[in-house]
Motif scaffolding. Structure first.
Motif, mmCIF file in Angstrom:
data_model
loop_
_atom_site.group_PDB
_atom_site.id
_atom_site.type_symbol
_atom_site.label_atom_id
_atom_site.label_comp_id
_atom_site.label_asym_id
_atom_site.label_seq_id
_atom_site.Cartn_x
_atom_site.Cartn_y
_atom_site.Cartn_z
ATOM 1 N N ALA A 258 0.851 -1.181 0.000
ATOM 2 C CA ALA A 258 0.000 0.000 0.000
ATOM 3 C C ALA A 258 0.890 1.234 0.000
ATOM 4 C CB ALA A 258 -0.916 0.005 1.218
ATOM 5 N N VAL A 259 0.327 2.353 -0.424
ATOM 6 C CA VAL A 259 1.074 3.600 -0.539
ATOM 7 C C VAL A 259 0.498 4.641 0.406
ATOM 8 C CG1 VAL A 259 1.770 5.489 -2.075
ATOM 9 C CG2 VAL A 259 1.687 3.139 -2.940
ATOM 10 N N GLY A 260 1.393 5.294 1.150
ATOM 11 C CA GLY A 260 1.033 6.446 1.955
ATOM 12 C C GLY A 260 1.856 7.634 1.497
ATOM 13 N N THR A 261 2.049 8.607 2.359
ATOM 14 C CA THR A 261 2.861 9.766 2.006
ATOM 15 C C THR A 261 3.917 9.992 3.084
ATOM 16 O OG1 THR A 261 1.608 11.472 3.191
ATOM 17 C CG2 THR A 261 0.786 10.807 1.009
ATOM 18 N N LEU A 262 4.717 11.036 2.876
ATOM 19 C CA LEU A 262 5.731 11.398 3.862
ATOM 20 C C LEU A 262 5.112 11.705 5.222
ATOM 21 C CD1 LEU A 262 7.936 13.776 1.670
ATOM 22 C CD2 LEU A 262 8.425 11.403 2.299
ATOM 23 N N MET A 263 3.836 12.091 5.225
ATOM 24 C CA MET A 263 3.173 12.485 6.465
ATOM 25 C C MET A 263 2.435 11.327 7.135
ATOM 26 S SD MET A 263 4.147 15.567 6.380
ATOM 27 C CE MET A 263 3.251 16.410 7.673
ATOM 28 N N THR A 264 2.326 10.191 6.478
ATOM 29 C CA THR A 264 1.599 9.061 7.050
ATOM 30 C C THR A 264 2.233 8.634 8.361
ATOM 31 O OG1 THR A 264 0.968 8.270 4.848
ATOM 32 C CG2 THR A 264 0.810 6.699 6.650
ATOM 33 N N ASN A 265 1.407 8.415 9.359
ATOM 34 C CA ASN A 265 1.891 8.043 10.680
ATOM 35 C C ASN A 265 2.705 6.754 10.619
ATOM 36 O OD1 ASN A 265 1.644 6.979 13.626
ATOM 37 N ND2 ASN A 265 0.779 9.040 13.721
ATOM 38 N N MET A 266 3.820 6.748 11.366
ATOM 39 C CA MET A 266 4.693 5.572 11.373
ATOM 40 C C MET A 266 3.963 4.314 11.821
ATOM 41 S SD MET A 266 8.309 7.018 12.922
ATOM 42 C CE MET A 266 8.955 5.347 13.087
ATOM 43 N N ALA A 267 2.920 4.477 12.625
ATOM 44 C CA ALA A 267 2.183 3.321 13.120
ATOM 45 C C ALA A 267 1.555 2.520 11.984
ATOM 46 C CB ALA A 267 1.105 3.760 14.103
ATOM 47 N N VAL A 268 1.169 3.199 10.910
ATOM 48 C CA VAL A 268 0.608 2.501 9.745
ATOM 49 C C VAL A 268 1.673 1.609 9.127
ATOM 50 C CG1 VAL A 268 -0.466 2.773 7.483
ATOM 51 C CG2 VAL A 268 -0.962 4.411 9.293
ATOM 52 N N GLU A 269 2.841 2.178 8.925
ATOM 53 C CA GLU A 269 3.945 1.425 8.332
ATOM 54 C C GLU A 269 4.284 0.191 9.158
ATOM 55 O OE1 GLU A 269 8.450 2.330 6.604
ATOM 56 O OE2 GLU A 269 7.395 3.842 7.782
ATOM 57 N N VAL A 270 4.387 0.356 10.471
ATOM 58 C CA VAL A 270 4.734 -0.754 11.345
ATOM 59 C C VAL A 270 3.649 -1.825 11.329
ATOM 60 C CG1 VAL A 270 5.132 -1.424 13.750
ATOM 61 C CG2 VAL A 270 6.183 0.659 12.852
ATOM 62 N N ALA A 271 2.386 -1.401 11.457
ATOM 63 C CA ALA A 271 1.278 -2.359 11.509
ATOM 64 C C ALA A 271 1.147 -3.145 10.210
ATOM 65 C CB ALA A 271 -0.025 -1.631 11.829
ATOM 66 N N LEU A 272 1.309 -2.465 9.079
ATOM 67 C CA LEU A 272 1.193 -3.166 7.801
ATOM 68 C C LEU A 272 2.369 -4.112 7.584
ATOM 69 C CD1 LEU A 272 -0.183 -0.419 5.371
ATOM 70 C CD2 LEU A 272 -1.412 -2.265 6.518
ATOM 71 N N GLN A 273 3.564 -3.673 7.933
ATOM 72 C CA GLN A 273 4.726 -4.548 7.767
ATOM 73 C C GLN A 273 4.606 -5.785 8.633
ATOM 74 O OE1 GLN A 273 8.063 -1.922 8.498
ATOM 75 N NE2 GLN A 273 8.144 -1.246 6.371
ATOM 76 N N GLU A 274 4.046 -5.635 9.836
ATOM 77 C CA GLU A 274 3.831 -6.795 10.704
ATOM 78 C C GLU A 274 2.816 -7.766 10.101
ATOM 79 O OE1 GLU A 274 2.728 -5.131 14.444
ATOM 80 O OE2 GLU A 274 4.810 -4.764 15.081
ATOM 81 N N SER A 275 1.959 -7.241 9.208
ATOM 82 C CA SER A 275 0.980 -8.090 8.517
ATOM 83 C C SER A 275 1.519 -8.621 7.191
ATOM 84 C CB SER A 275 -0.312 -7.296 8.266
ATOM 85 O OG SER A 275 -0.908 -6.896 9.479
ATOM 86 N N GLY A 276 2.792 -8.337 6.908
ATOM 87 C CA GLY A 276 3.399 -8.810 5.667
ATOM 88 C C GLY A 276 3.079 -7.961 4.459
#
Length: 272
Positions: free
Chosen positions: A124-142
């Motif tokens: 999925a794609v976010g932006t420079l402003m996307t909260n780090m929690a999104v990145e961490v949660a999605l990566q934990e889901s593969g």
């Protein structure tokens, strides 16, 4: 009819959700209300006085806080509140307790929904402003997470380049390229309602895995915004701040594309 074909409205019908809609006097008031009622939702609409003016009428609701929507959801015991901006290309939602969810959390919920219904999601794609929690949660889901420049056009470009079908911004622009080539608040709101109906869970439960990290955003006025990103002294200061934060936070400094300001965002694990 085309939107109804893109959403699991049968599932929504069986859930009998109570929804409060705040179209901000804009274009979504008739369309979204009609679709939700067709899906047997109990719908209450605020800020829907219709005239020839486009959005932003006084009193103008604030898309950042949606105070009236949050209050109405709590007072009526609604399951969900949906707030769109004037042209309905972005939205934010409110849970039954009146808590506001922005595009970051909505993107996460929609990725998880696609995983549950269609299997694996590559990214999925976010932006420079996307909260780090999104990145961490999605990566934990593969799920791979890619950051694009701020702006829905850049999100879409990155989605196309990476072959992803989901992307979004904090502001509530959420792009589901399987159905549309731009953000569509009506479509996004309906898919969120369908997710709630399918799972029998509240918005709070669906987003509970992803807890936003504290963020502070300030606009610095009366400066040469063109220096942001190229000035060596400023770059060194940003680099040092990011080094000090390490993996626990970050600093983003960028010139506004619409205002004569430099936007400075700081994110960390704690407000301190």
């Amino acid at each position: 009819d085309s939107i109804l074909d893109q959403v699991d409205t049968d599932t929504i019908r069986h859930a009998h959700l109570k929804v409060v809609l705040d179209p901000m006097f804009g274009v979504s008031q008739t369309c979204l209300q009609t679709i939700l009622m067709t899906a047997r939702c109990d719908v209450e609409v605020i800020n829907n006085r219709h005239d020839t003016l486009f959005g932003g009428r006084l009193p103008s609701p604030n898309m950042d806080t949606l105070h009236e929507l949050r209050q109405t959801v709590r007072e009526t015991g609604a399951d969900l509140g949906i707030g769109t901006d004037g042209d309905a290309d972005r939205l934010q939602v409110v849970d039954s307790a009146g808590r506001l969810y922005n595009g970051d959390e909505l993107l996460y919920v929609l990725v998880k929904d696609r995983m549950a219904t269609d299997g694996k999601v590559e990214g999925a794609v976010g932006t420079l402003m996307t909260n780090m929690a999104v990145e961490v949660a999605l990566q934990e889901s593969g799920v791979k997470f890619v950051r694009a420049a701020v702006g829905d056009r850049y999100v879409l470009e990155s989605m196309n380049a990476n072959g992803f079908v989901l992307g979004g911004e904090q502001s509530g622009h959420v792009i589901m390229s399987e159905f549309a080539t731009t953000g569509d608040g009506v479509l996004t709101g309906l898919h969120l309602a369908a997710r709630m109906a399918r799972t029998g869970k509240s918005m709070a439960e669906l987003a509970s895995v992803m807890t936003r990290l504290p963020q502070v955003l300030i606009n610095v006025k009366n400066v040469d915004k063109l220096r942001a990103g190229i000035d060596t002294e400023i770059n060194a200061a940003v680099a040092k701040a990011n080094h000090d934060l390490g993996s626990t936070g970050r600093v983003v400094l960028r010139p506004s594309g619409t205002e004569p300001v430099v936007r400075v965002m700081v994110e960390a694990q704690t407000s301190d």
